[in-house]
Design a protein around this motif. Structure first.
Motif, PDB file in Angstrom:
ATOM      1  N   MET A   1       0.845  -1.197   0.000  1.00  0.00           N
ATOM      2  CA  MET A   1       0.000   0.000   0.000  1.00  0.00           C
ATOM      3  C   MET A   1       0.880   1.247   0.000  1.00  0.00           C
ATOM      4  O   MET A   1       2.061   1.200   0.319  1.00  0.00           O
ATOM      5  CB  MET A   1      -0.912   0.006   1.237  1.00  0.00           C
ATOM      6  N   LYS A   2       0.291   2.383  -0.376  1.00  0.00           N
ATOM      7  CA  LYS A   2       0.998   3.643  -0.395  1.00  0.00           C
ATOM      8  C   LYS A   2       0.955   4.281   0.993  1.00  0.00           C
ATOM      9  O   LYS A   2      -0.061   4.218   1.693  1.00  0.00           O
ATOM     10  CB  LYS A   2       0.359   4.581  -1.416  1.00  0.00           C
ATOM     11  N   ALA A   3       2.083   4.906   1.391  1.00  0.00           N
ATOM     12  CA  ALA A   3       2.154   5.574   2.689  1.00  0.00           C
ATOM     13  C   ALA A   3       3.155   6.718   2.616  1.00  0.00           C
ATOM     14  O   ALA A   3       4.137   6.664   1.863  1.00  0.00           O
ATOM     15  CB  ALA A   3       2.563   4.593   3.789  1.00  0.00           C
ATOM     16  N   VAL A   4       2.904   7.753   3.409  1.00  0.00           N
ATOM     17  CA  VAL A   4       3.825   8.880   3.559  1.00  0.00           C
ATOM     18  C   VAL A   4       4.652   8.613   4.811  1.00  0.00           C
ATOM     19  O   VAL A   4       4.108   8.532   5.914  1.00  0.00           O
ATOM     20  CB  VAL A   4       3.062  10.208   3.696  1.00  0.00           C
ATOM     21  N   ARG A   5       5.990   8.474   4.635  1.00  0.00           N
ATOM     22  CA  ARG A   5       6.828   8.104   5.775  1.00  0.00           C
ATOM     23  C   ARG A   5       7.932   9.133   6.012  1.00  0.00           C
ATOM     24  O   ARG A   5       8.595   9.607   5.090  1.00  0.00           O
ATOM     25  CB  ARG A   5       7.455   6.732   5.555  1.00  0.00           C
ATOM     26  N   PHE A   6       8.135   9.421   7.305  1.00  0.00           N
ATOM     27  CA  PHE A   6       9.239  10.276   7.735  1.00  0.00           C
ATOM     28  C   PHE A   6      10.472   9.409   7.957  1.00  0.00           C
ATOM     29  O   PHE A   6      10.426   8.432   8.702  1.00  0.00           O
ATOM     30  CB  PHE A   6       8.877  10.995   9.037  1.00  0.00           C
ATOM     31  N   HIS A   7      11.580   9.791   7.315  1.00  0.00           N
ATOM     32  CA  HIS A   7      12.851   9.095   7.501  1.00  0.00           C
ATOM     33  C   HIS A   7      13.821   9.926   8.328  1.00  0.00           C
ATOM     34  O   HIS A   7      14.475   9.412   9.234  1.00  0.00           O
ATOM     35  CB  HIS A   7      13.477   8.756   6.145  1.00  0.00           C
ATOM     36  N   ALA A   8      13.925  11.210   8.011  1.00  0.00           N
ATOM     37  CA  ALA A   8      14.855  12.111   8.697  1.00  0.00           C
ATOM     38  C   ALA A   8      14.482  13.537   8.307  1.00  0.00           C
ATOM     39  O   ALA A   8      13.562  13.761   7.503  1.00  0.00           O
ATOM     40  CB  ALA A   8      16.307  11.804   8.285  1.00  0.00           C
ATOM     41  N   ALA A   9      15.157  14.517   8.892  1.00  0.00           N
ATOM     42  CA  ALA A   9      14.894  15.916   8.560  1.00  0.00           C
ATOM     43  C   ALA A   9      14.983  16.116   7.049  1.00  0.00           C
ATOM     44  O   ALA A   9      15.918  15.635   6.399  1.00  0.00           O
ATOM     45  CB  ALA A   9      15.892  16.817   9.277  1.00  0.00           C
ATOM     46  N   LYS A  10      13.973  16.787   6.503  1.00  0.00           N
ATOM     47  CA  LYS A  10      13.869  17.067   5.068  1.00  0.00           C
ATOM     48  C   LYS A  10      13.815  15.793   4.221  1.00  0.00           C
ATOM     49  O   LYS A  10      14.121  15.827   3.026  1.00  0.00           O
ATOM     50  CB  LYS A  10      15.049  17.944   4.607  1.00  0.00           C
ATOM     51  N   ASP A  11      13.420  14.696   4.844  1.00  0.00           N
ATOM     52  CA  ASP A  11      13.356  13.424   4.122  1.00  0.00           C
ATOM     53  C   ASP A  11      12.039  12.721   4.427  1.00  0.00           C
ATOM     54  O   ASP A  11      11.949  11.851   5.294  1.00  0.00           O
ATOM     55  CB  ASP A  11      14.547  12.542   4.495  1.00  0.00           C
ATOM     56  N   ILE A  12      11.002  13.137   3.714  1.00  0.00           N
ATOM     57  CA  ILE A  12       9.691  12.494   3.784  1.00  0.00           C
ATOM     58  C   ILE A  12       9.425  11.883   2.415  1.00  0.00           C
ATOM     59  O   ILE A  12       9.569  12.541   1.389  1.00  0.00           O
ATOM     60  CB  ILE A  12       8.585  13.503   4.165  1.00  0.00           C
ATOM     61  N   ARG A  13       9.050  10.608   2.397  1.00  0.00           N
ATOM     62  CA  ARG A  13       8.893   9.887   1.138  1.00  0.00           C
ATOM     63  C   ARG A  13       7.499   9.265   1.032  1.00  0.00           C
ATOM     64  O   ARG A  13       6.933   8.810   2.032  1.00  0.00           O
ATOM     65  CB  ARG A  13       9.931   8.771   1.032  1.00  0.00           C
ATOM     66  N   VAL A  14       6.988   9.242  -0.191  1.00  0.00           N
ATOM     67  CA  VAL A  14       5.766   8.496  -0.487  1.00  0.00           C
ATOM     68  C   VAL A  14       6.218   7.146  -1.023  1.00  0.00           C
ATOM     69  O   VAL A  14       6.872   7.064  -2.071  1.00  0.00           O
ATOM     70  CB  VAL A  14       4.903   9.240  -1.518  1.00  0.00           C
ATOM     71  N   GLU A  15       5.905   6.084  -0.271  1.00  0.00           N
ATOM     72  CA  GLU A  15       6.485   4.769  -0.556  1.00  0.00           C
ATOM     73  C   GLU A  15       5.429   3.679  -0.576  1.00  0.00           C
ATOM     74  O   GLU A  15       4.336   3.839  -0.026  1.00  0.00           O
ATOM     75  CB  GLU A  15       7.513   4.413   0.531  1.00  0.00           C
ATOM     76  N   GLU A  16       5.789   2.563  -1.172  1.00  0.00           N
ATOM     77  CA  GLU A  16       4.996   1.343  -1.072  1.00  0.00           C
ATOM     78  C   GLU A  16       5.493   0.563   0.143  1.00  0.00           C
ATOM     79  O   GLU A  16       6.693   0.282   0.263  1.00  0.00           O
ATOM     80  CB  GLU A  16       5.135   0.506  -2.328  1.00  0.00           C
ATOM     81  N   VAL A  17       4.585   0.247   1.053  1.00  0.00           N
ATOM     82  CA  VAL A  17       4.928  -0.504   2.254  1.00  0.00           C
ATOM     83  C   VAL A  17       3.931  -1.652   2.406  1.00  0.00           C
ATOM     84  O   VAL A  17       2.835  -1.618   1.845  1.00  0.00           O
ATOM     85  CB  VAL A  17       4.887   0.393   3.518  1.00  0.00           C
ATOM     86  N   PRO A  18       4.272  -2.683   3.180  1.00  0.00           N
ATOM     87  CA  PRO A  18       3.316  -3.783   3.393  1.00  0.00           C
ATOM     88  C   PRO A  18       2.049  -3.287   4.093  1.00  0.00           C
ATOM     89  O   PRO A  18       2.113  -2.509   5.048  1.00  0.00           O
ATOM     90  CB  PRO A  18       4.093  -4.749   4.281  1.00  0.00           C
ATOM     91  N   ALA A  19       0.918  -3.710   3.613  1.00  0.00           N
ATOM     92  CA  ALA A  19      -0.350  -3.378   4.256  1.00  0.00           C
ATOM     93  C   ALA A  19      -0.524  -4.222   5.515  1.00  0.00           C
ATOM     94  O   ALA A  19       0.116  -5.272   5.669  1.00  0.00           O
ATOM     95  CB  ALA A  19      -1.504  -3.631   3.299  1.00  0.00           C
ATOM     96  N   PRO A  20      -1.372  -3.788   6.454  1.00  0.00           N
ATOM     97  CA  PRO A  20      -1.641  -4.615   7.628  1.00  0.00           C
ATOM     98  C   PRO A  20      -2.145  -5.993   7.211  1.00  0.00           C
ATOM     99  O   PRO A  20      -2.961  -6.121   6.289  1.00  0.00           O
ATOM    100  CB  PRO A  20      -2.734  -3.834   8.362  1.00  0.00           C
TER     101      PRO A  20
END
Length: 355
Positions: A1-20
């Motif tokens: 599924m698609k998700a908005v994830r915070f990795h670090a300062a100035k590093d937010i990514r829209v990624e594919e991650v496993p769904a629940p």
């Protein structure tokens, strides 16, 4: 599924991650987020994090970065565990995102928001609102009626901060009040002050766009520019016998704003500290004593307040949707969301994200 994830300062990514996946626990609820607000806390993470999001596994939830963002959101119930009796599949819900022990010192007293082990959906939990699906506890959900929109349901969380601040200030019918700072929380506090029955409301805000918005939200508000106006002096000239306001709400987290609030209140008045200070503030402690004031500092909100705030929104007493200035898709979350909110040349208050 698609998700908005915070990795670090100035590093937010829209990624594919496993769904629940897998079998839900008895009190687990699978939800499909609808609308999610970008909060000031999210912005702080983007600018200088990790601050709240966990570098190492969270002491209670076990969550660790990268973190799916989003703690101000509405959702639909997609599935639920056998013991989750407060919701049904298909219900629209508003998320109360705080997660904490039920059996520690604060939990046993119903003060869940004060637990030293507290986590938060979208900040220190495996899931967040900026994703296609999430799992939360049954106690994190409040069903919303048809008269409350998806956007309004997403705004219950920041509204809870504002209503709690107004409660702590003992604002009541006929009160005179100063709201210092009209960011998203200040704007919601202004609405909550009006809903509580304040008779005279002053606003201190240096940004012209935000002063104009304050006038749109509460046309009777007396808006002042602290960069040009003597806020405390003006307030004293326009309150009974020149004593100042009954209550001052500090909503920006700046030393100058706090000291203006103290200068503007009457003796035995109340200052409510709602804005989060990012560094120590220098104050005039003698003036506090001479005025015999009460300072109320607030953290989050009592989690039991959701039904009350939902009723206020449904009744039209708290038009929270009026501070929303844009709705964007998740693919644009950095450029049209986080960067837009940080761009001083662009006027935004609350930006909502759909995934």
């Amino acid at each position: 599924m698609k998700a908005v994830r915070f990795h670090a300062a100035k590093d937010i990514r829209v990624e594919e991650v496993p769904a629940p996946s897998g079998r839900l626990g008895p009190h687990d609820v699978l939800i499909k987020p609808l609308v999610t607000g970008i909060c000031g806390t999210d912005l702080h993470e983007y600018m200088a994090g990790p601050i709240v999001t966990p570098r190492t596994p969270h002491v209670y939830t076990g969550a660790v970065n990268p973190q799916i963002l989003g703690h101000e959101f509405s959702a639909i119930v997609a599935d639920k565990g056998a013991a989750a009796s407060n919701v049904a599949v298909g219900d629209r819900v508003s998320i109360q995102p705080l997660i904490s022990p039920r059996d520690d010192y604060y939990g046993r007293r119903g003060l869940y928001h004060l637990s030293e082990k507290m986590g938060c959906v979208g900040l220190s939990w495996a899931w967040g609102g900026m994703a296609e699906y999430a799992i939360v506890n049954d106690y994190n959900l409040a069903v919303v009626p048809k008269g409350v929109s998806d956007v309004q349901a997403a705004m219950i969380e920041p509204a809870a901060v504002a209503v709690y601040a107004v409660d702590r200030g003992h604002v009541t019918s006929g009160s005179t009040v100063l709201v210092s700072g009209v960011g998203p929380i200040g704007a919601l506090t202004l609405l909550a002050v009006k809903a509580a029955g304040a008779a005279v409301i002053f606003v201190s805000e240096p940004n012209a766009y935000r002063r104009n918005l304050a006038k749109q939200l509460v046309p009777s508000a007396i808006c002042l520019d602290p960069a040009k106006d003597d806020v405390a002096g003006h307030i004293k000239e326009n309150t009974e016998e020149g004593v100042g306001v009954d209550v001052a709400m500090e909503c920006v987290g700046l030393e100058a704003s706090l000291n203006t609030c103290v200068a503007a209140i009457r003796r035995q008045g109340r200052v409510v500290q709602t804005g989060l200070h990012m560094k120590p503030a220098s104050i005039d402690a003698l003036l506090w004593a001479l005025k015999d004031i009460t300072l109320e500092a607030t953290w989050c909100y009592p989690v039991q307040c959701w039904p009350r705030i939902i009723r206020m929104v449904e009744a039209g007493l708290l038009p929270v949707e009026k501070i929303c200035t844009a709705e964007i898709g998740s693919d644009d979350v950095v450029e049209k969301g986080f960067d837009a909110l940080l761009d001083k040349s662009v006027n935004h208050m609350k930006i909502l994200v759909t995934v």
